[in-house]
Design an enzyme around this catalytic site. Structure first.
Site, PDB file in Angstrom:
ATOM      1  N   GLN A  61       2.063  13.794 -29.242  1.00  0.00           N
ATOM      2  CA  GLN A  61       2.509  14.726 -30.270  1.00  0.00           C
ATOM      3  C   GLN A  61       2.746  16.112 -29.667  1.00  0.00           C
ATOM      4  OE1 GLN A  61       0.041  16.329 -33.406  1.00  0.00           O
ATOM      5  NE2 GLN A  61       1.460  15.596 -34.966  1.00  0.00           N
ATOM      6  N   TYR A  64       1.986  24.483 -38.914  1.00  0.00           N
ATOM      7  CA  TYR A  64       2.199  24.999 -37.564  1.00  0.00           C
ATOM      8  C   TYR A  64       3.659  25.496 -37.442  1.00  0.00           C
ATOM      9  CZ  TYR A  64      -2.438  23.189 -36.842  1.00  0.00           C
ATOM     10  OH  TYR A  64      -3.787  22.968 -36.969  1.00  0.00           O
ATOM     11  N   ARG A  84       6.713  14.305 -37.649  1.00  0.00           N
ATOM     12  CA  ARG A  84       5.694  14.346 -38.692  1.00  0.00           C
ATOM     13  C   ARG A  84       5.894  15.526 -39.623  1.00  0.00           C
ATOM     14  NH1 ARG A  84      -0.958  14.523 -38.311  1.00  0.00           N
ATOM     15  NH2 ARG A  84      -1.258  12.657 -39.569  1.00  0.00           N
ATOM     16  N   GLY A  90      -6.432   8.294 -39.545  1.00  0.00           N
ATOM     17  CA  GLY A  90      -6.976   9.384 -38.752  1.00  0.00           C
ATOM     18  C   GLY A  90      -8.479   9.262 -38.598  1.00  0.00           C
TER      19      GLY A  90
HETATM   20  C1  PHB Z   1      -6.959  20.756 -36.053  1.00  0.00           C
HETATM   21  O1  PHB Z   1      -7.181  21.056 -34.902  1.00  0.00           O
HETATM   22  O2  PHB Z   1      -7.794  20.893 -36.943  1.00  0.00           O
HETATM   23  C2  PHB Z   1      -5.658  20.208 -36.391  1.00  0.00           C
HETATM   24  C3  PHB Z   1      -4.723  20.037 -35.403  1.00  0.00           C
HETATM   25  C4  PHB Z   1      -3.491  19.521 -35.705  1.00  0.00           C
HETATM   26  C5  PHB Z   1      -3.216  19.180 -37.008  1.00  0.00           C
HETATM   27  C6  PHB Z   1      -4.149  19.336 -37.993  1.00  0.00           C
HETATM   28  C7  PHB Z   1      -5.380  19.843 -37.672  1.00  0.00           C
HETATM   29  O3  PHB Z   1      -2.012  18.727 -37.330  1.00  0.00           O
END
Ligand code: PHB
Length: 375
Positions: free
Chosen positions: A112, A193, A240, A330
């Site tokens: 990713q 993000y 995603r 997850g």
């Molecule tokens: C996290 O580090 O908490 C984290 C990282 C990536 C994501 C969601 C959460 O997409």
């Protein structure tokens, strides 16, 4: 002679679907169970994956597909301590050992590609730089730094002239992922993000060609997708999204219009899958003000990978009724290296320990038992 009509056993035929193989572009996955990307915060100095990550990922190689944890495409893309990168030789070398080991076990693994944008802190950035984002809007929330949790800061809005350089960071990371032996990459456009920050109007208030209309807010994502598919081809690239999630202090005034446009615009790249976090990341699946995410599945030409709060029953029904082609798990994957086998045999699941989810050593990382260890 009379024939007796029997009711088809819907549940077992649906269950079979979850364990059926599926063609993911040029790759054949042995089942439709995917290990979702999971930040575990155990990288070493220099953002290099740790040695134990080899064991961690190979323990989980029976997943149809592993999506390795979000990995920053550049030092600027880093938002948390101890997350791995994919921007230099040492990182490529370490990832190659992981992908080789997963392949030796018959597994498949994507990486990713991650840029956190404003979800960072000067103490994590090179030379104490400000994190960057579409607009200078401070996120509510805390950053996890070496000094513990601290308030996030107001980011620096990216200049229009910087955008080609940003796209180039993704292209180079995609090349590095290829060198590291991955089977493909997933573009992280979810969870508040950088790419999600550009998409949504709460965080993107730009007045240049990357802000304003939906078309403009989607521009960066489409340029990045173009760059990444130029390296890999669409049939080894997934993407995603988290259209309804508030994770990362994010929101949009019209997510249905935004994400329907995005998904249709992505069709030109022939991406192999669309990975959708349904509801709020790690939380509620049904949210007020949401919309039916099946609209996105129908608008997309790609395979549909669903995620968020699935158990075996919901996963089987969704795949059986063709509401999803694959299901990404997850948190269950943190504590159940053999999740496929456990779901198949209806075995109980181990519970993850929250204290060791992020950071630490091998405890809570590579010591969760498989069924074969305990029986
Ligand atoms: C996290 O580090 O908490 C984290 C990282 C990536 C994501 C969601 C959460 O997409």
């Amino acid at each position: 002679m009379s024939t007796i009509a029997t009711t088809p056993d819907v549940s077992s035929s649906q269950e079979k679907n979850l364990f059926e193989s599926v063609k993911l572009g040029p790759i054949t996955l042995s089942n439709r169970i995917v290990m979702a990307p999971l930040t575990r915060s155990r990288a070493l100095e220099g953002d290099v994956p740790c040695e134990s990550a080899i064991t961690y990922y190979t323990q989980r190689a029976s997943a149809g597909l592993i999506i390795a944890e979000a990995s920053q495409i550049s030092p600027q893309g880093k938002g948390y301590v101890f997350t791995p990168g994919i921007y230099n030789e040492a990182q490529i070398t370490a990832w190659k050992r992981i992908t080789d080991a997963v392949h030796a076990k018959g597994g498949h693994i994507f990486l990713q590609l991650w840029h956190v944008g404003r979800i960072s802190h000067p103490s994590i950035q090179l030379n104490g730089a400000l994190p960057v984002g579409p607009s200078a809007i401070r996120p509510e929330g805390k950053s996890y730094t070496l000094d513990g949790f601290v308030d996030m800061v107001t980011p620096r809005a990216l200049e229009t002239e910087e955008m080609p350089g940003l796209v180039e960071q993704y292209r180079l990371a995609a090349i590095n992922a290829l060198a590291a032996g991955f089977d493909g990459v997933e573009i992280h456009a979810a969870n508040g993000y950088l790419l999600d920050q550009f998409l949504r109007d709460k965080t993107n208030q730009r007045t240049d060609g990357y802000g304003g209309s939906i078309e403009n807010r989607a521009r960066l994502l489409l340029e990045v997708t173009e760059a990444v598919t130029s390296v890999w081809g669409g049939d080894r690239v997934g993407l995603r999204l988290s259209p309804l999630s508030k994770f990362g202090d994010i929101a949009d005034s019209n997510p249905e219009a935004l994400f329907t446009y995005v998904v249709k615009a992505l069709n030109r790249f022939k991406l192999v899958y669309l990975h959708v976090i349904e509801g709020d990341t790690g939380g509620e699946r049904e949210l007020d003000g949401g919309f039916d995410l099946q609209i996105l599945r129908r608008a997309s030409d790609s395979l549909y990978m669903a995620n968020n709060g699935y158990d075996k029953a919901l996963a089987s029904t969704s795949v059986g009724e063709k509401r999803a082609d694959m299901i990404a798990f997850g948190r269950p994957y943190i504590a159940n290296p053999d999740l496929v086998e456990r779901l198949r045999s209806n075995a109980p699941l181990n519970t993850p320990d929250p204290a060791t989810m992020y950071g630490g050593g091998d405890g809570g990382y590579i010591d969760y038992p498989a069924l074969s260890d305990v029986s």
